[in-house]
Write a protein that holds these residues in place. Structure first.
Motif, PDB file in Angstrom:
ATOM      1  N   GLY A   1      -9.263  -2.771  -6.643  1.00 17.42           N
ATOM      2  CA  GLY A   1      -8.996  -3.476  -7.891  1.00 17.42           C
ATOM      3  C   GLY A   1      -8.433  -4.863  -7.660  1.00 17.42           C
ATOM      4  O   GLY A   1      -8.842  -5.832  -8.321  1.00 17.42           O
ATOM      5  N   VAL A   2      -7.516  -4.980  -6.722  1.00 14.18           N
ATOM      6  CA  VAL A   2      -6.918  -6.280  -6.413  1.00 14.18           C
ATOM      7  C   VAL A   2      -7.966  -7.212  -5.814  1.00 14.18           C
ATOM      8  O   VAL A   2      -8.027  -8.397  -6.172  1.00 14.18           O
ATOM      9  CB  VAL A   2      -5.710  -6.107  -5.451  1.00 14.18           C
TER      10      VAL A   2
ATOM     11  N   ARG B   1      -6.436  18.326   3.627  1.00 10.16           N
ATOM     12  CA  ARG B   1      -7.475  17.322   3.384  1.00 10.16           C
ATOM     13  C   ARG B   1      -7.378  16.783   1.952  1.00 10.16           C
ATOM     14  O   ARG B   1      -7.584  15.592   1.712  1.00 10.16           O
ATOM     15  CB  ARG B   1      -8.856  17.909   3.636  1.00 10.16           C
ATOM     16  N   ALA B   2      -7.068  17.667   1.010  1.00  9.73           N
ATOM     17  CA  ALA B   2      -6.952  17.240  -0.389  1.00  9.73           C
ATOM     18  C   ALA B   2      -5.790  16.261  -0.563  1.00  9.73           C
ATOM     19  O   ALA B   2      -5.922  15.250  -1.264  1.00  9.73           O
ATOM     20  CB  ALA B   2      -6.777  18.457  -1.302  1.00  9.73           C
ATOM     21  N   VAL B   3      -4.655  16.544   0.064  1.00 11.19           N
ATOM     22  CA  VAL B   3      -3.500  15.636  -0.015  1.00 11.19           C
ATOM     23  C   VAL B   3      -3.860  14.297   0.606  1.00 11.19           C
ATOM     24  O   VAL B   3      -3.567  13.232   0.056  1.00 11.19           O
ATOM     25  CB  VAL B   3      -2.268  16.252   0.689  1.00 11.19           C
ATOM     26  N   LEU B   4      -4.514  14.346   1.744  1.00 11.93           N
ATOM     27  CA  LEU B   4      -4.920  13.126   2.438  1.00 11.93           C
ATOM     28  C   LEU B   4      -5.902  12.321   1.594  1.00 11.93           C
ATOM     29  O   LEU B   4      -5.779  11.103   1.457  1.00 11.93           O
ATOM     30  CB  LEU B   4      -5.549  13.515   3.779  1.00 11.93           C
TER      31      LEU B   4
ATOM     32  N   SER C   1      -7.389   7.804  -1.645  1.00 14.39           N
ATOM     33  CA  SER C   1      -8.111   7.362  -2.847  1.00 14.39           C
ATOM     34  C   SER C   1      -7.251   6.468  -3.723  1.00 14.39           C
ATOM     35  O   SER C   1      -7.729   5.450  -4.240  1.00 14.39           O
ATOM     36  CB  SER C   1      -8.574   8.563  -3.660  1.00 14.39           C
ATOM     37  N   ARG C   2      -6.026   6.844  -3.891  1.00 15.88           N
ATOM     38  CA  ARG C   2      -5.140   6.060  -4.752  1.00 15.88           C
ATOM     39  C   ARG C   2      -4.919   4.659  -4.180  1.00 15.88           C
ATOM     40  O   ARG C   2      -5.005   3.663  -4.902  1.00 15.88           O
ATOM     41  CB  ARG C   2      -3.817   6.802  -4.916  1.00 15.88           C
ATOM     42  N   ARG C   3      -4.662   4.607  -2.869  1.00 11.89           N
ATOM     43  CA  ARG C   3      -4.440   3.295  -2.245  1.00 11.89           C
ATOM     44  C   ARG C   3      -5.722   2.476  -2.210  1.00 11.89           C
ATOM     45  O   ARG C   3      -5.698   1.270  -2.455  1.00 11.89           O
ATOM     46  CB  ARG C   3      -3.852   3.466  -0.843  1.00 11.89           C
ATOM     47  N   ASP C   4      -6.855   3.130  -1.917  1.00 11.50           N
ATOM     48  CA  ASP C   4      -8.134   2.417  -1.895  1.00 11.50           C
ATOM     49  C   ASP C   4      -8.472   1.857  -3.269  1.00 11.50           C
ATOM     50  O   ASP C   4      -8.971   0.726  -3.389  1.00 11.50           O
ATOM     51  CB  ASP C   4      -9.259   3.340  -1.416  1.00 11.50           C
TER      52      ASP C   4
ATOM     53  N   LEU D   1       0.828  -1.209   0.000  1.00  2.74           N
ATOM     54  CA  LEU D   1       0.000   0.000   0.000  1.00  2.74           C
ATOM     55  C   LEU D   1       0.864   1.263   0.000  1.00  2.74           C
ATOM     56  O   LEU D   1       0.516   2.253  -0.641  1.00  2.74           O
ATOM     57  CB  LEU D   1      -0.950   0.010   1.196  1.00  2.74           C
ATOM     58  N   ARG D   2       2.003   1.227   0.682  1.00  8.50           N
ATOM     59  CA  ARG D   2       2.921   2.385   0.664  1.00  8.50           C
ATOM     60  C   ARG D   2       3.438   2.645  -0.745  1.00  8.50           C
ATOM     61  O   ARG D   2       3.656   3.790  -1.137  1.00  8.50           O
ATOM     62  CB  ARG D   2       4.082   2.176   1.640  1.00  8.50           C
ATOM     63  N   GLN D   3       3.622   1.586  -1.527  1.00 11.13           N
ATOM     64  CA  GLN D   3       4.089   1.754  -2.904  1.00 11.13           C
ATOM     65  C   GLN D   3       3.061   2.474  -3.764  1.00 11.13           C
ATOM     66  O   GLN D   3       3.408   3.054  -4.788  1.00 11.13           O
ATOM     67  CB  GLN D   3       4.416   0.395  -3.524  1.00 11.13           C
ATOM     68  N   GLU D   4       1.815   2.450  -3.364  1.00 13.34           N
ATOM     69  CA  GLU D   4       0.750   3.101  -4.122  1.00 13.34           C
ATOM     70  C   GLU D   4       0.557   4.570  -3.748  1.00 13.34           C
ATOM     71  O   GLU D   4      -0.294   5.240  -4.306  1.00 13.34           O
ATOM     72  CB  GLU D   4      -0.576   2.356  -3.922  1.00 13.34           C
TER      73      GLU D   4
END
Length: 139
Positions: free
Chosen positions: A113-114, A97-100, A105-108, A21-24
């Motif tokens: 998908g996986v 908040r936007a950065v968070l 979102s990217r990790r989720d 997840l950190r890689q994402e």
């Protein structure tokens, strides 16, 4: 499988998933402490630097550095404490908040998908139950 073996399996699986997840993470160059502070402020509201350091289990000096970076990037603000002029209160900004949200979102999206690609409906049910159990263990 006994409890010791199960503990090893769970720890290893959670560690591998956390690394993946950190890689994402998007390339925002924030460290884990900074992201954790943003998340805490988002969930729990404004807090003092000392309380944040204690909650994140880091030295006050480390928290001071993390907060300085977050303030410089406009992700948090520092305001005087309403009743104690010697202290400050840290709050997350809309930019924080936007950065968070981008980070989450990217990790989720990757994880969803996986899950969709690799797990059967029955396995998804088991994963939902396991997620609840992991939350119990985390508390």
């Amino acid at each position: 499988m006994d409890d010791d073996e199960l503990a090893v399996e769970v720890r290893e699986a959670v560690s591998r998933l956390a690394r993946r997840l950190r890689q994402e993470r998007p390339p925002h160059e924030l460290g884990l402490t900074s992201l954790s502070v943003l998340s805490r402020l988002d969930r729990l509201g404004p807090a003092g630097p000392s309380a944040l350091a204690a909650a994140e289990n880091v030295q006050p000096q480390s928290m001071t550095r993390a907060l300085a970076t977050l303030v410089e990037r406009g992700l948090v603000t520092r305001e005087p404490h309403p009743t104690d002029g010697r202290q400050t209160v840290v709050s997350i900004t809309d930019a924080g908040r936007a950065v968070l949200e981008e980070d989450r979102s990217r990790r989720d999206a990757w994880l969803a998908g996986v899950i969709a690609d690799r797990l059967t409906p029955v396995e998804r049910e088991f994963l939902g139950a396991a997620a609840k159990l992991l939350e119990v263990l985390a508390r």
